[in-house]
Design an enzyme around this catalytic site. Structure first.
Site, PDB file in Angstrom:
ATOM      1  N   ASN A 105     -48.705  19.437   4.274  1.00 26.18           N
ATOM      2  CA  ASN A 105     -47.533  18.553   4.193  1.00 26.18           C
ATOM      3  C   ASN A 105     -46.474  19.112   5.133  1.00 26.18           C
ATOM      4  O   ASN A 105     -46.347  20.333   5.261  1.00 26.18           O
ATOM      5  CB  ASN A 105     -46.945  18.555   2.785  1.00 26.18           C
ATOM      6  CG  ASN A 105     -47.813  17.825   1.789  1.00 26.18           C
ATOM      7  OD1 ASN A 105     -48.839  17.252   2.145  1.00 26.18           O
ATOM      8  ND2 ASN A 105     -47.414  17.852   0.527  1.00 26.18           N
ATOM      9  N   GLU A 493     -36.848  -3.041  -1.093  1.00 28.73           N
ATOM     10  CA  GLU A 493     -37.969  -2.101  -1.044  1.00 28.73           C
ATOM     11  C   GLU A 493     -39.177  -2.566  -1.848  1.00 28.73           C
ATOM     12  O   GLU A 493     -40.307  -2.246  -1.481  1.00 28.73           O
ATOM     13  CB  GLU A 493     -37.550  -0.676  -1.403  1.00 28.73           C
ATOM     14  CG  GLU A 493     -37.147  -0.427  -2.821  1.00 28.73           C
ATOM     15  CD  GLU A 493     -36.728   1.027  -3.055  1.00 28.73           C
ATOM     16  OE1 GLU A 493     -37.189   1.930  -2.352  1.00 28.73           O
ATOM     17  OE2 GLU A 493     -35.922   1.250  -3.976  1.00 28.73           O
TER      18      GLU A 493
HETATM   19  O1  M6R Z   1     -35.354  12.166  -4.239  1.00 30.73           O
HETATM   20  P1  M6R Z   1     -34.095  11.662  -3.630  1.00 30.73           P
HETATM   21  O2  M6R Z   1     -33.141  11.125  -4.625  1.00 30.73           O
HETATM   22  O3  M6R Z   1     -33.438  12.666  -2.733  1.00 30.73           O
HETATM   23  O4  M6R Z   1     -34.549  10.452  -2.724  1.00 30.73           O
HETATM   24  C1  M6R Z   1     -33.644   9.793  -1.891  1.00 30.73           C
HETATM   25  C2  M6R Z   1     -34.214   8.491  -1.412  1.00 30.73           C
HETATM   26  O5  M6R Z   1     -35.359   8.697  -0.638  1.00 30.73           O
HETATM   27  C3  M6R Z   1     -34.563   7.556  -2.576  1.00 30.73           C
HETATM   28  O6  M6R Z   1     -33.473   7.336  -3.403  1.00 30.73           O
HETATM   29  C4  M6R Z   1     -35.078   6.200  -2.038  1.00 30.73           C
HETATM   30  O7  M6R Z   1     -34.046   5.524  -1.405  1.00 30.73           O
HETATM   31  C5  M6R Z   1     -35.699   5.379  -3.161  1.00 30.73           C
HETATM   32  N1  M6R Z   1     -36.891   4.741  -2.682  1.00 30.73           N
HETATM   33  C6  M6R Z   1     -34.820   4.314  -3.659  1.00 30.73           C
HETATM   34  O8  M6R Z   1     -35.406   3.528  -4.634  1.00 30.73           O
END
Ligand code: M6R
Length: 613
Positions: A105, A493
């Protein structure tokens, strides 16, 4: 995003690995693969598409005896970065000899120059990936000591990695290492499981070790030996996982997203429990690790995050200013370290991240620490990199969030931010009575959300009138502006409808040009300051043929009468109202996506935890 599973023990490794990959499916991926050690050889199976395809392929191609006798292997779900999601680009990749396999990863940034160097030495590559270059480099350095070869290779790479490496020449061990991409080692009874996410470990053990950056471990069925890249032993504690296997199931719901929406009264209860001090009209957030004096001296609050977490931060910005009279601002995490943020020891930086692994947010945390700011985190995943690197902060306790679309994390983030703002507010402008009243409002959020969830069937009916559109616009003002943006993010999304969130006042400065007969406008028009202006903006949209769905306060007949359709939320403090309002939008997005036949829990192209910048 990509997922790693490694297993060494006594069980049928292919089955364990494939089940582990299934647990990681929620993260988003587009191909999968597995490598096992069978009678002194490495055997690989890879396939584009779902883990189920890989499973069928391996089960039909491999003899049943292989499943019984193989007890060591590594596996991967790949979210394409370098090269499309084809079988050849899927992991595991092999070195030149075909005797070393690796899953990875992260991103090796200098892979092109390494590849040229290796090609000059006769290496032949089959894929477009950076990963294949790294495993070839390991093979190049291997002189009979795999651990040393991995160390030597990792000294050469720039970028991020979480890796698991298997060699036919050294059976009985897996080498794993990390820099910027999580690796967790599950310590079982006569078996050891390596994974990039605790969800793949749960079924085996609750006892885990989190590797730190630049740790490299030799893992056997009975032992875990961790060193740094200079071969100096390091000690990492064994921690207990804070989740159970049942929590990672769908619990009778059709989708994880629906389950997680319904869980919100409980997750909010868990986020709030024991953290409100009704006597002092304040909150008790021990993880913040600050004295009331330090809080009083703060000059500014800077909230950083991405996506949904960013929008939670925007609600927090209103809360810190309204409740605590402190200057607050939100910064998109990816931009943070590229723009010379002006920070000092009286600036509180709060990194918001459900996963605690988002690369952009992690990079911003490091920048803020380097600049001497007072940094803390708001994470859901216990033991995640951001939580550990900040060292102080508040966990959400929302429970595992499996659906790629974040729901319960948002509402818990907002609830915790409100509690943080309350704590700061009590040291500044809030009286004890003000604090007690606001604490009561926060305590009531599970019930408020429950009242929205009761409207689920009605929201499903309303969704039918909006599901066939290709564009939708969400509007709100004040703290409902970030709610509008979060509602639009949820819809785009999972349903692939083009959705945008605008400040209600901003429409007339441009976006209103997009409105045609029937364009959906989702207006968050609850009874908070500025409502009458939002109702005016709604009329401007209606005059241009838009169809209006309003989120309105229970009993507000005037607002309800302005809408074609409406969903109600209970009357509460304007900041608190962001929580039930967003739940209404989560349910709306869910039902629209379901009607459109979308793959709700794993939307195309998306990953649950975005570990690349
Ligand atoms: O894990 P995180 O809260 O840091 O993630 C941030 C974004 O990638 C996340 O909130 C993303 O926008 C989601 N798919 C929203 O539903």
């Amino acid at each position: 995003m990509c997922g790693i599973v490694g297993y060494i023990g006594k069980a049928d490794a292919p089955t364990v690995l494939i089940n582990g990959l299934r647990r990681l499916e929620y993260r988003g991926y587009d191909s999968a693969g597995i490598a096992i050690l069978d009678e002194g050889r490495i055997v690989v199976s890879k396939a584009p598409g779902k883990v189920s395809v890989l499973n069928e392929q391996a089960r039909s191609a491999w003899p049943a005896a292989r499943f019984d006798r193989c007890t060591t292997g590594i596996a991967h779900t790949r979210w394409a970065t370098h090269g499309p999601p084809t079988e050849v680009n899927a992991h595991p990749h092999l070195d030149q000899s075909g005797e070393i396999a690796m899953v990875h990863n992260g991103i090796i940034e200098n892979y092109r120059s390494l590849r040229v160097r290796l090609e000059a030495k006769g290496h032949q590559f089959h894929s477009e990936t950076d990963t294949e270059v790294l495993v070839h480099l390991i093979g190049e350095y291997d002189r009979g000591d795999l651990f040393q070869a991995v160390c030597d290779a990792l000294h050469q790479v720039e970028g991020t990695f979480g890796i698991a490496v298997l060699s036919a020449r050294e059976p009985g061990k897996i080498i794993t290492a990390r820099r910027g991409s999580p690796i967790i080692i599950g310590v079982g009874d006569g078996e050891t499981i390596i994974a990039s996410d605790a969800a793949a470990i749960l079924a085996h053990t609750q006892r885990v070790i989190y590797l730190d950056d630049n740790d490299i471990a030799v893992v056997t069925a009975e032992s875990v030996d961790i060193r740094d890249l200079h071969n100096i032993p390091v000690t990492r504690e064994i921690a207990e996982l804070d989740m159970d296997a049942a929590a990672a199931g769908k619990g009778g719901f059709d989708h994880f997203m629906l389950k997680e929406i319904h869980e919100q009264p409980d997750s909010l209860g868990n986020a709030i429990r024991g953290r409100l001090d009704f006597n002092q009209g304040s909150s008790v957030l021990a993880g913040m690790g600050t004295s009331q004096r330090e809080l009083a001296e703060l000059r500014r609050v800077v909230l950083i995050g991405c996506g949904t977490s960013l929008y939670a931060g925007l609600v927090g910005e209103f809360a810190f200013e309204d409740l605590a009279d402190i200057h607050a601002e939100v910064q998109q995490a990816a931009e943070f370290r590229y723009r010379n943020p002006i920070l000092g020891s009286r600036d509180l930086v709060i990194a918001i991240s459900q996963s605690g692994e988002t690369a952009d947010t992690l990079a911003a945390v490091r920048e803020a620490k380097q600049k001497g700011a007072f940094v803390m985190s708001l994470c859901n995943v216990v033991g995640s990199t951001i939580a550990r690197e900040t060292g102080r902060g508040v966990y959400l306790h929302a429970g595992p969030e499996i659906s790629v679309a974040s729901t319960k994390a948002f509402t818990c983030q907002v609830a915790v931010l409100l509690m943080m703002a309350l704590k700061l507010g009590r040291g500044r402008r809030f009286s004890r009575d003000d604090g007690m009243r606001f604490a009561k409002e926060i305590e009531n959020t599970p019930a408020l959300v429950g009242r929205v969830i009761q409207q689920n069937a009605r929201i499903a009916e309303i969704a039918a009138a909006y599901a066939h559109h290709e564009h939708a616009f969400f509007i709100g003002r004040g703290p409902m502006y970030p709610v509008a943006m979060e509602g639009a993010l949820k819809l785009k999304e999972i349903s692939y409808i083009h959705a945008e969130g605008f400040h209600a006042a901003e429409l007339k400065h441009g976006p209103i040009a997009l409105l045609v007969q029937g364009t959906p406008i989702i207006a968050i028009a609850c009874d908070i300051p500025g409502k009458s202006k939002t109702l005016g903006n709604i009329e401007e949209c209606r005059a241009r043929g838009a169809r209006i769905l309003g989120i309105v306060t229970e009993g507000d007949d005037e607002a309800a009468a302005s809408m074609d359709d409406f969903i109600t939320i209970p009357r509460c403090h304007p900041l608190v109202a962001t929580i039930p309002a967003v739940v209404a939008l989560q349910l709306l997005a869910y039902h629209i996506a379901r009607l459109r036949g979308c793959e709700i829990d794993q939307p195309r192209n998306l990953a649950k935890s975005v570990t690349v910048e």
